[in-house]
Motif scaffolding. Structure first.
Motif, mmCIF file in Angstrom:
data_model
loop_
_atom_site.group_PDB
_atom_site.id
_atom_site.type_symbol
_atom_site.label_atom_id
_atom_site.label_comp_id
_atom_site.label_asym_id
_atom_site.label_seq_id
_atom_site.Cartn_x
_atom_site.Cartn_y
_atom_site.Cartn_z
ATOM 1 N N LEU A 1 5.102 -6.809 2.633
ATOM 2 C CA LEU A 1 4.637 -6.542 3.992
ATOM 3 C C LEU A 1 4.855 -7.763 4.876
ATOM 4 C CD1 LEU A 1 1.302 -4.548 3.606
ATOM 5 C CD2 LEU A 1 3.499 -3.725 4.446
ATOM 6 N N THR A 2 5.366 -7.542 6.062
ATOM 7 C CA THR A 2 5.537 -8.592 7.065
ATOM 8 C C THR A 2 5.046 -8.072 8.399
ATOM 9 O OG1 THR A 2 7.768 -7.882 7.691
ATOM 10 C CG2 THR A 2 7.587 -9.460 5.857
ATOM 11 N N GLU A 3 4.908 -8.988 9.351
ATOM 12 C CA GLU A 3 4.486 -8.574 10.694
ATOM 13 C C GLU A 3 5.496 -7.588 11.291
ATOM 14 O OE1 GLU A 3 3.962 -12.044 13.040
ATOM 15 O OE2 GLU A 3 2.921 -13.135 11.431
ATOM 16 N N GLY A 4 6.799 -7.835 11.057
ATOM 17 C CA GLY A 4 7.841 -6.973 11.622
ATOM 18 C C GLY A 4 7.810 -5.568 11.056
ATOM 19 N N VAL B 1 -3.876 -6.741 4.723
ATOM 20 C CA VAL B 1 -3.250 -5.767 5.627
ATOM 21 C C VAL B 1 -3.838 -5.893 7.025
ATOM 22 C CG1 VAL B 1 -2.991 -3.309 6.144
ATOM 23 C CG2 VAL B 1 -2.610 -4.134 3.814
ATOM 24 N N GLN B 2 -5.160 -6.013 7.127
ATOM 25 C CA GLN B 2 -5.789 -6.137 8.446
ATOM 26 C C GLN B 2 -5.355 -7.418 9.144
ATOM 27 O OE1 GLN B 2 -10.006 -4.650 8.820
ATOM 28 N NE2 GLN B 2 -9.862 -4.616 6.575
ATOM 29 N N SER B 3 -5.193 -8.489 8.357
ATOM 30 C CA SER B 3 -4.726 -9.756 8.928
ATOM 31 C C SER B 3 -3.302 -9.618 9.452
ATOM 32 C CB SER B 3 -4.795 -10.861 7.869
ATOM 33 O OG SER B 3 -4.256 -12.068 8.370
ATOM 34 N N ASP B 4 -2.449 -8.956 8.667
ATOM 35 C CA ASP B 4 -1.053 -8.750 9.113
ATOM 36 C C ASP B 4 -1.001 -7.874 10.371
ATOM 37 O OD1 ASP B 4 -0.035 -10.279 7.076
ATOM 38 O OD2 ASP B 4 0.278 -8.571 5.716
ATOM 39 N N LEU B 5 -1.882 -6.876 10.437
ATOM 40 C CA LEU B 5 -1.926 -6.009 11.623
ATOM 41 C C LEU B 5 -2.354 -6.809 12.852
ATOM 42 C CD1 LEU B 5 -3.552 -2.761 10.165
ATOM 43 C CD2 LEU B 5 -1.244 -2.972 11.107
ATOM 44 N N GLN B 6 -3.303 -7.738 12.653
ATOM 45 C CA GLN B 6 -3.757 -8.556 13.766
ATOM 46 C C GLN B 6 -2.630 -9.447 14.270
ATOM 47 O OE1 GLN B 6 -6.626 -8.524 15.369
ATOM 48 N NE2 GLN B 6 -6.087 -10.232 16.715
ATOM 49 N N LEU B 7 -1.866 -10.015 13.326
ATOM 50 C CA LEU B 7 -0.746 -10.866 13.719
ATOM 51 C C LEU B 7 0.369 -10.072 14.398
ATOM 52 C CD1 LEU B 7 -0.514 -13.166 10.543
ATOM 53 C CD2 LEU B 7 -1.330 -13.817 12.827
#
Length: 485
Positions: A112-115, A21-27
């Motif tokens: 979960l996706t970046e969008g 989740v933190q990685s996706d938030l960063q992206l």
């Protein structure tokens, strides 16, 4: 311009899921976000008490909480922070329960996706901005409501129930805010005004007016009486199709007192003026008229004794001038105080006024009446009515360019109604509202003296209509045959 950081609280007991989740938030958001991670609900609640967050991302299943209970406990401690649920179950029923419990979104971990994360974050920021704007607007309204110099209340007009009352309103009503919230609006109105108040409120509701002003008396607990001017404006719709109205009141007791004093002063000045006109008229008629009559008789005698010219012609000229002076004195005396008003009463004076106006102006007049006699229980009222009709004829002469005037006298259940209609150019709205239209102002002031009403209306190129209503309580009438002049 530097954008402020978006603070996110991540509650996730699975270390792998938390890293993803933190990685996706960063992206998705780059350096715009800061993430604080905790594995337990208890520690999350402690963090919420210590620092502000813009968004909470929480798993439903935690070591110290499970399911919808997690959302409920978060809502209790963070009522204004948006909550997005993280779950490994793609369960529509569970998602609906979560939303009903107060979550703003339901996210499935495997999807979960970046969008998706970017959308959730933007939504949380916008929601918080709107809520903050709403809180500020509410605070501004509450400040205006509490500090306003006018009495303001939110009220249900159908029931008269108060929803909210500001301190100024309570002060004017002579009661506390808590007392008013237990009362209805009609409870503070003077008993003699309650019926008319309810009728005006009902009329206002049924006509769906945008605003209305009502003037009534208020009876305070200490038995003192004040006058208020009440302004009503639809405010918002409540449950059950009820409408909440904004009711603003102002204490106009002092204004009413000043207006009443001014009215008494105006009445006194008019009475004094009429008395002075009567005195001067009688002096002109009795003294000056009598002297001129004697002078005319002596000149007539001289004209018969002196037959030689040019003295005879000079005496005849003086005789003619004296006759003109007598006629002028008579006309001035009549204008100051017509004897017909004293000798024949109000109805006879109106007939005389119509005939005199027709002869003087060559404007054709038609008088129709079902009333054979009118008199008032107050002679000053008769004078006021006569002067009003006289002023109407003066205005017709000066402004209307009319060729015909119709005068009608009728009696209904409550009033004597005198209608005067001409076929002239028609009075305009600007003329009616002109503060320098002293004739109209004077007529209205005289009408108020005897509790009557005066209505003036005009149609371009079709003429004007003046309607004077005299309450039967001040007038005595005899009904007779229809009269045509």
């Amino acid at each position: 311009m530097t954008l402020s950081k978006i603070h996110i609280l991540l509650i996730e007991d699975n270390e792998t899921d938390a890293i993803l989740v933190q990685s996706d938030l960063q992206l998705a958001m780059g350096d715009q976000t800061t993430v604080v991670h905790t594995e337990r609900l208890s520690s999350a609640l402690e963090l919420i008490r210590k620092q502000p967050f813009d968004l909470i991302l929480s798993d439903l299943t935690l070591p110290d909480s499970d399911g919808i209970t997690t959302i409920n406990r978060l809502r209790e401690s963070a009522a204004s922070i948006p909550i997005a649920v993280l779950s490994f179950r793609n369960d529509e029923k569970l998602a609906i329960k979560a939303i009903k419990a107060g979550a703003q979104d339901y996210l499935v971990k495997g999807s979960l996706t970046e969008g998706v994360l970017a959308r959730v974050i933007r939504y949380s920021i916008e929601r918080k901005r709107l809520e903050e704007g709403s809180r500020k607007a509410q605070k501004r309204f509450q400040t205006v409501f509490e500090k306003a110099p006018l009495g303001i209340a939110l009220i249900n007009l159908q029931t008269g129930k108060y929803y909210d009352v500001n301190p100024k309103y309570a002060c004017i009503a002579g009661r506390s805010v808590d007392q008013l919230l237990r009362l209805n609006q009609s409870d503070i109105i003077h008993p003699d005004d309650v019926l008319s108040y309810r009728k005006e409120i009902e009329l206002f509701i049924h006509h769906q007016s945008h605003d209305s002003k009502i003037v009534k008396r208020v009876l305070r607990p200490d038995m003192s009486i004040i006058w208020i001017e009440m302004s009503l404006v639809p405010f918002e719709s409540m449950e059950g199709q009820e409408i909440c109205y904004l009711c603003m009141i102002e204490d106009i007791t002092e204004r009413k007192r000043m207006i009443e004093n001014l009215r008494h002063l105006t009445t006194h000045l008019q009475d004094v003026r009429e008395e002075e006109r009567t005195r001067i008229g009688r002096e002109i008629h009795d003294v000056l008229g009598g002297t001129l009559t004697v002078l005319k008789m002596d000149l007539d005698w001289l004209s018969k004794k002196i037959t030689a010219d040019p003295m005879h012609e000079r005496v005849k000229s003086l005789y003619a001038l004296t006759g003109e002076a007598i006629e002028t004195a008579r006309r001035v005396s009549v204008n100051l105080r017509p004897n017909v008003l004293d000798n024949l009463g109000l109805y006879g004076a109106i007939e005389w006024l119509v005939r005199e106006f027709e002869q003087r102006t060559n404007i054709k007049c038609y008088l129709e009446s079902v009333i054979s006699a009118i008199s008032c229980n107050n002679k000053n009222f008769e004078t006021s009515i006569f002067r009003i009709i006289q002023e109407i004829f003066i205005n017709i002469t000066r402004h209307s360019r009319a060729t015909r005037v119709d005068i009608e006298l009728i009696e209904d259940d409550t009033d004597i109604v005198i209608t005067i209609k001409d076929n002239g150019v028609g009075i305009t709205e600007s003329q009616l509202l002109n503060p320098e239209s002293f004739g109209i102002i004077g007529m209205k002031e005289r009408t108020e003296q005897f509790g009557g009403t005066l209505e003036i209306a005009g149609t371009p190129s079709q003429g004007s209509v003046v309607t004077l209503k005299i309450p039967l309580t001040v007038a005595v009438t005899n009904v007779g045959e229809l009269i045509h002049d």
